[in-house]
Design a protein around this motif. Structure first.
Motif, PDB file in Angstrom:
ATOM      1  N   THR A 127      37.862 186.226  -1.603  1.00  0.00           N
ATOM      2  CA  THR A 127      37.630 186.577  -0.206  1.00  0.00           C
ATOM      3  C   THR A 127      38.891 187.068   0.462  1.00  0.00           C
ATOM      4  O   THR A 127      38.864 188.011   1.258  1.00  0.00           O
ATOM      5  CB  THR A 127      37.075 185.354   0.549  1.00  0.00           C
ATOM      6  N   TRP A 130      39.475 190.771  -0.416  1.00  0.00           N
ATOM      7  CA  TRP A 130      38.513 191.689   0.190  1.00  0.00           C
ATOM      8  C   TRP A 130      38.743 191.804   1.690  1.00  0.00           C
ATOM      9  O   TRP A 130      38.626 192.881   2.263  1.00  0.00           O
ATOM     10  CB  TRP A 130      37.089 191.253  -0.141  1.00  0.00           C
ATOM     11  N   ASN A 131      39.089 190.699   2.345  1.00  0.00           N
ATOM     12  CA  ASN A 131      39.395 190.764   3.772  1.00  0.00           C
ATOM     13  C   ASN A 131      40.646 191.587   4.027  1.00  0.00           C
ATOM     14  O   ASN A 131      40.716 192.354   4.999  1.00  0.00           O
ATOM     15  CB  ASN A 131      39.580 189.349   4.340  1.00  0.00           C
ATOM     16  N   THR A 134      39.732 195.221   3.626  1.00  0.00           N
ATOM     17  CA  THR A 134      38.952 195.627   4.798  1.00  0.00           C
ATOM     18  C   THR A 134      39.888 196.004   5.940  1.00  0.00           C
ATOM     19  O   THR A 134      39.703 197.029   6.607  1.00  0.00           O
ATOM     20  CB  THR A 134      38.022 194.479   5.246  1.00  0.00           C
ATOM     21  N   PHE A 150      33.621 194.973   3.689  1.00  0.00           N
ATOM     22  CA  PHE A 150      33.197 193.917   4.617  1.00  0.00           C
ATOM     23  C   PHE A 150      31.813 193.388   4.256  1.00  0.00           C
ATOM     24  O   PHE A 150      31.584 192.180   4.232  1.00  0.00           O
ATOM     25  CB  PHE A 150      33.195 194.460   6.044  1.00  0.00           C
ATOM     26  N   THR A 153      31.913 191.041   1.219  1.00  0.00           N
ATOM     27  CA  THR A 153      32.738 189.841   1.274  1.00  0.00           C
ATOM     28  C   THR A 153      31.838 188.618   1.297  1.00  0.00           C
ATOM     29  O   THR A 153      30.929 188.524   2.124  1.00  0.00           O
ATOM     30  CB  THR A 153      33.629 189.847   2.534  1.00  0.00           C
ATOM     31  N   LYS A 156      32.769 185.715   5.408  1.00  0.00           N
ATOM     32  CA  LYS A 156      33.352 186.474   6.511  1.00  0.00           C
ATOM     33  C   LYS A 156      33.930 185.500   7.536  1.00  0.00           C
ATOM     34  O   LYS A 156      33.197 184.727   8.135  1.00  0.00           O
ATOM     35  CB  LYS A 156      32.290 187.363   7.156  1.00  0.00           C
ATOM     36  N   ASN A 157      35.247 185.571   7.738  1.00  0.00           N
ATOM     37  CA  ASN A 157      35.857 184.734   8.758  1.00  0.00           C
ATOM     38  C   ASN A 157      36.132 185.558  10.006  1.00  0.00           C
ATOM     39  O   ASN A 157      35.867 186.760  10.053  1.00  0.00           O
ATOM     40  CB  ASN A 157      37.140 184.079   8.231  1.00  0.00           C
ATOM     41  N   SER A 160      38.168 188.834   9.551  1.00  0.00           N
ATOM     42  CA  SER A 160      37.492 190.021   9.020  1.00  0.00           C
ATOM     43  C   SER A 160      36.596 190.670  10.080  1.00  0.00           C
ATOM     44  O   SER A 160      36.515 191.902  10.164  1.00  0.00           O
ATOM     45  CB  SER A 160      36.677 189.665   7.766  1.00  0.00           C
TER      46      SER A 160
END
Length: 296
Positions: A127, A130-131, A134, A150, A153, A156-157, A160
């Motif tokens: 993650t 990927w964040n 992004t 996005f 992912t 998602k936090n 992001s």
């Protein structure tokens, strides 16, 4: 070891190289990789690739720190093919490894290579990576590719989400992009003050002042405390609309909520009251400004 640490702190490559030569001459091999890693880090930091590579090749204990130091050497010198080779040779990767790779490709904006390396390496479950990617695509305006990462992912936090909102509003000059940002904003499960501020500032920067004011009202009803960036954007929107009543309400909120009258907020309030010819309030806010410049 004390001498090694002294060289590291002083960035003394010459003395560090002497110590390394001394250890090699006496066939000294430490039981742990700490000393060699510190020297490797210094060589990488100084851009001394041949020294770093020679040390790395002769190390008996190589860990992830060693690999990352070597990786940073190639990134620092812009040797992209060697960078990719070392990355592929690593037995495993951590966030530093990915960060080094992403930072290099992002700085030099090789968008296809970022995409290629991540997909080929197969870090779909990472993650953090990927964040980070992004954010890179959103920053450089490649919003479609940013959205691709996005959407895939796994977790998602708030970071992001905010990256995507910033990416859409930064494109500007097109209502569709701002509306896309608003749709993403609406989907955030837990919004913090940064999310609200990003969207409000996005509206204000794209000449949608009415939407900025309405969203600010929603923010206050949601019991979220605005910061100086939120307040300054809202007041600036009031000034552009020459809406004195809304500006006075915001000014009152600033006082009640004890938000600091920073340069940003005070300057925006001075601008509002001057445009609306309310000179006493303009003077009051001018007097609270910690710093005054030619514009104010």
């Amino acid at each position: 070891m004390r001498h090694v640490l002294h060289c590291i702190r002083a960035n003394d490559f010459v003395q560090a190289n002497r110590l390394q030569s001394h250890m090699q001459l006496h066939l000294f091999q430490p039981k742990f990789s700490f000393i060699h890693n510190q020297l490797l880090h210094l060589f990488a930091k100084c851009g001394k690739l041949s020294y770093a590579r020679d040390l790395f090749d002769n190390m008996t204990h190589i860990d992830i720190y060693s690999w990352n130091s070597l990786l940073s050497s190639y990134a620092k010198l812009g040797l992209v093919e060697d960078l990719r080779t070392v990355f592929d040779q690593m037995p495993f990767h951590d966030s530093v490894s990915y960060n080094t790779l992403i930072a290099y490709f992002a700085t030099n904006w090789h968008s296809d290579k970022i995409h290629e390396r991540v997909v080929i390496v197969g870090c779909a479950d990472n993650t953090f990576v990927w964040n980070a990617i992004t954010g890179v695509y959103a920053k450089y305006g490649d919003i479609h590719r940013a959205r691709w990462f996005f959407d895939r992912t796994t977790y998602k936090n708030v970071v992001s989400w905010n990256l995507m909102i910033s990416g859409y509003v930064k494109l500007g000059n097109h209502d569709k992009h701002v509306d896309d940002a608003r749709r993403m904003f609406s989907e955030i499960p837990r919004k913090d003050e940064i999310c609200w501020t990003k969207m409000i500032v996005g509206y204000a920067q794209n000449r949608r002042e009415d939407d900025a004011l309405m969203l600010f009202g929603d923010m206050l009803h949601g019991d979220v405390r605005p910061d100086i960036y939120t307040i300054s954007s809202v007041v600036s929107s009031c000034a552009k609309l020459a809406s004195l009543c809304h500006g006075q309400v915001v000014d009152g909120k600033v006082i009640v909520m004890s938000v600091d009258h920073s340069m940003l907020v005070s300057s925006a309030l001075v601008d509002l009251y001057c445009k609306c010819a309310v000179t006493l309030d303009a003077w009051r806010n001018f007097g609270t400004m910690p710093i005054r410049n030619m514009i104010t």
